[in-house]
Design a protein around this motif. Sequence first.
Motif, mmCIF file in Angstrom:
data_model
loop_
_atom_site.group_PDB
_atom_site.id
_atom_site.type_symbol
_atom_site.label_atom_id
_atom_site.label_comp_id
_atom_site.label_asym_id
_atom_site.label_seq_id
_atom_site.Cartn_x
_atom_site.Cartn_y
_atom_site.Cartn_z
ATOM 1 N N ARG A 1 -6.860 -3.864 -0.622
ATOM 2 C CA ARG A 1 -6.823 -4.592 -0.349
ATOM 3 C C ARG A 1 -8.343 -5.689 0.172
ATOM 4 N N ASN A 2 -9.401 -5.021 0.260
ATOM 5 C CA ASN A 2 -11.201 -5.141 0.371
ATOM 6 C C ASN A 2 -12.038 -5.848 -0.009
ATOM 7 N N LYS A 3 -10.587 -4.947 -1.734
ATOM 8 C CA LYS A 3 -11.539 -5.429 -2.900
ATOM 9 C C LYS A 3 -10.926 -7.402 -3.926
ATOM 10 N N ARG A 4 -9.912 -7.235 -3.473
ATOM 11 C CA ARG A 4 -8.839 -7.922 -3.411
ATOM 12 C C ARG A 4 -8.771 -8.390 -5.418
ATOM 13 N N THR A 5 -8.189 -6.566 -6.125
ATOM 14 C CA THR A 5 -8.323 -6.818 -7.002
ATOM 15 C C THR A 5 -7.090 -6.852 -7.702
ATOM 16 N N LYS A 6 -6.701 -7.699 -8.193
ATOM 17 C CA LYS A 6 -5.251 -7.972 -8.780
ATOM 18 C C LYS A 6 -4.704 -6.431 -9.544
ATOM 19 N N GLY A 7 -3.785 -5.961 -9.136
ATOM 20 C CA GLY A 7 -3.009 -4.573 -10.752
ATOM 21 C C GLY A 7 -2.124 -3.955 -9.349
ATOM 22 N N THR A 8 -1.556 -3.989 -10.640
ATOM 23 C CA THR A 8 0.046 -3.590 -9.598
ATOM 24 C C THR A 8 -0.492 -2.095 -9.656
ATOM 25 N N ILE A 9 0.417 -1.344 -7.899
ATOM 26 C CA ILE A 9 0.132 -0.245 -7.326
ATOM 27 C C ILE A 9 1.870 0.413 -7.014
ATOM 28 N N TRP A 10 1.611 2.116 -7.846
ATOM 29 C CA TRP A 10 2.762 2.656 -7.590
ATOM 30 C C TRP A 10 2.470 3.885 -7.438
ATOM 31 N N ILE A 11 3.536 3.735 -6.184
ATOM 32 C CA ILE A 11 3.279 5.193 -4.486
ATOM 33 C C ILE A 11 4.438 5.752 -5.256
ATOM 34 N N ASP A 12 4.786 7.127 -4.982
ATOM 35 C CA ASP A 12 6.077 8.058 -6.084
ATOM 36 C C ASP A 12 5.917 9.050 -4.581
ATOM 37 N N PHE A 13 6.951 8.617 -3.914
ATOM 38 C CA PHE A 13 6.917 10.054 -3.199
ATOM 39 C C PHE A 13 9.153 10.841 -3.389
ATOM 40 N N GLN A 14 7.832 11.736 -3.888
ATOM 41 C CA GLN A 14 9.049 13.630 -4.568
ATOM 42 C C GLN A 14 9.439 14.774 -3.088
ATOM 43 N N GLY A 15 10.310 15.026 -2.252
ATOM 44 C CA GLY A 15 10.736 15.798 -1.392
ATOM 45 C C GLY A 15 10.421 15.420 -0.760
ATOM 46 N N PHE A 16 10.385 14.384 0.557
ATOM 47 C CA PHE A 16 9.699 14.188 1.734
ATOM 48 C C PHE A 16 11.047 14.397 2.266
ATOM 49 N N HIS A 17 10.927 14.698 3.838
ATOM 50 C CA HIS A 17 11.670 14.385 5.281
ATOM 51 C C HIS A 17 11.682 13.511 5.151
ATOM 52 N N SER A 18 12.459 12.586 6.147
ATOM 53 C CA SER A 18 12.628 11.551 7.652
ATOM 54 C C SER A 18 11.772 11.581 8.037
ATOM 55 N N ASP A 19 11.256 12.415 8.890
ATOM 56 C CA ASP A 19 10.278 12.570 9.998
ATOM 57 C C ASP A 19 8.979 12.438 9.117
ATOM 58 N N GLU A 20 8.493 13.167 8.359
ATOM 59 C CA GLU A 20 6.944 12.686 6.873
ATOM 60 C C GLU A 20 7.608 11.783 6.706
ATOM 61 N N MET A 21 8.029 10.447 6.301
ATOM 62 C CA MET A 21 8.203 9.226 5.767
ATOM 63 C C MET A 21 8.126 8.817 7.021
ATOM 64 N N ILE A 22 8.495 8.465 8.335
ATOM 65 C CA ILE A 22 8.110 7.892 9.068
ATOM 66 C C ILE A 22 6.597 6.799 8.880
ATOM 67 N N PRO A 23 6.173 7.425 9.336
ATOM 68 C CA PRO A 23 4.425 6.797 9.215
ATOM 69 C C PRO A 23 4.317 5.472 7.914
ATOM 70 N N VAL A 24 4.890 5.906 6.700
ATOM 71 C CA VAL A 24 5.184 5.625 5.798
ATOM 72 C C VAL A 24 5.682 4.097 5.759
ATOM 73 N N GLY A 25 6.598 4.096 6.588
ATOM 74 C CA GLY A 25 7.334 2.652 7.396
ATOM 75 C C GLY A 25 6.907 2.381 8.375
ATOM 76 N N GLU A 26 6.007 2.822 9.136
ATOM 77 C CA GLU A 26 5.367 2.412 9.849
ATOM 78 C C GLU A 26 3.814 1.236 8.938
ATOM 79 N N TYR A 27 3.323 2.330 8.573
ATOM 80 C CA TYR A 27 2.544 1.248 6.873
ATOM 81 C C TYR A 27 3.152 0.336 6.947
ATOM 82 N N PHE A 28 4.274 0.440 5.954
ATOM 83 C CA PHE A 28 4.289 -1.123 5.094
ATOM 84 C C PHE A 28 5.130 -1.878 5.768
#
Length: 339
Positions: A56-83
């Motif tokens: 984000r600081n570089k302001r470079t263009k390009g698609t980023i793919w983030i893949d999560f496997q096997g995470f529980h609901s409590d572990e995904m809370i920070p992801v939901g808050e970040y985005f």
Amino acid sequence: MNKGANTRVIELQQNSAYDHPGLYSKIKRVTLVTNSRDCNKSFSWSDVVEILDQERNKRTKGTIWIDFQGFHSDEMIPVGEYFNIHPLTMEDCMTVDTREKYETFDDYYFIVANEIHYIEYSNVLNNVNIYLIVFPALDIVITIHSEPIQSIQEVVHKLSYEPQGCIPSPDWLVYALFDGVVDIYVKLVDQSVREAESLDGLVLLLSGVEQTELLERIGHANRQSNHLKSGLYSKREILIALRISGRVTSSVSVYMQNVVDHVLRCNQKLKLARETLGSLNSVYLAKVSIELATASNEMNVVMRALGGISAVFLPLTLISGLFGMNVKVPGMIVTDENG
């Protein structure tokens, strides 16, 4: 993205994340992909946040793919808050039996699709949901699933043919995932059609004990076709909704239409297979009825022969029985024991 959530992302640190092959791993892991070379690298969520902030600081263009496997609901809370992901979206992502759907929000759109595959060491089909959260403005795609997804490997294969192995756009990644999922259905549908045609040729040839096996195969083929039909039910609607939503570029929309055509063709093949299997049940029952009628006729012939033999021997049995008794019978010659 909410930077205030950075203080909680350490909760998702994976002790051995770098010891396992990213997207091909069967363990809990998070993978960040910007090009095909990243597909075998696993990261901790804190590493992902750091990379995202740098990009984000570089302001470079390009698609980023983030893949999560096997995470529980409590572990995904920070992801939901970040985005800033809506709580209902996160709840759907942590629910195993969420229906396939397409939903739009202010900053992202949300897709639920399912992939089908055979359970290991069995011939039983199983559905696995994959959840896609797409941020078009940020050029970020998040995928969440509970176990390894075969269509992801297909996406990685497609990436290797792209210039520099980079992801062209978020909507291209959505298309590639759906194309991989539908390709699996295409293969299974073709197998189902071939099985129906094979059973159609065998139904009038097999007899005796072999008919039991035939009936089991017909039942299994019916169950498999129903499973495939339910899996394809919503995919066409989701893809059409994506194309008319305006969130897909015209170049990618053409490819999505091709996937829609594959889904439509699969539905047509399944309809033909289901009709063939339905007729097989009628043919099988008709054949069993004919065999029972033939067996009954053969039994009648035998009984008539036995009846004729009985008619011949019955008078002889009566006469021998009468003259064999210790009583006087008309016509019997009697001698006087005293004389």
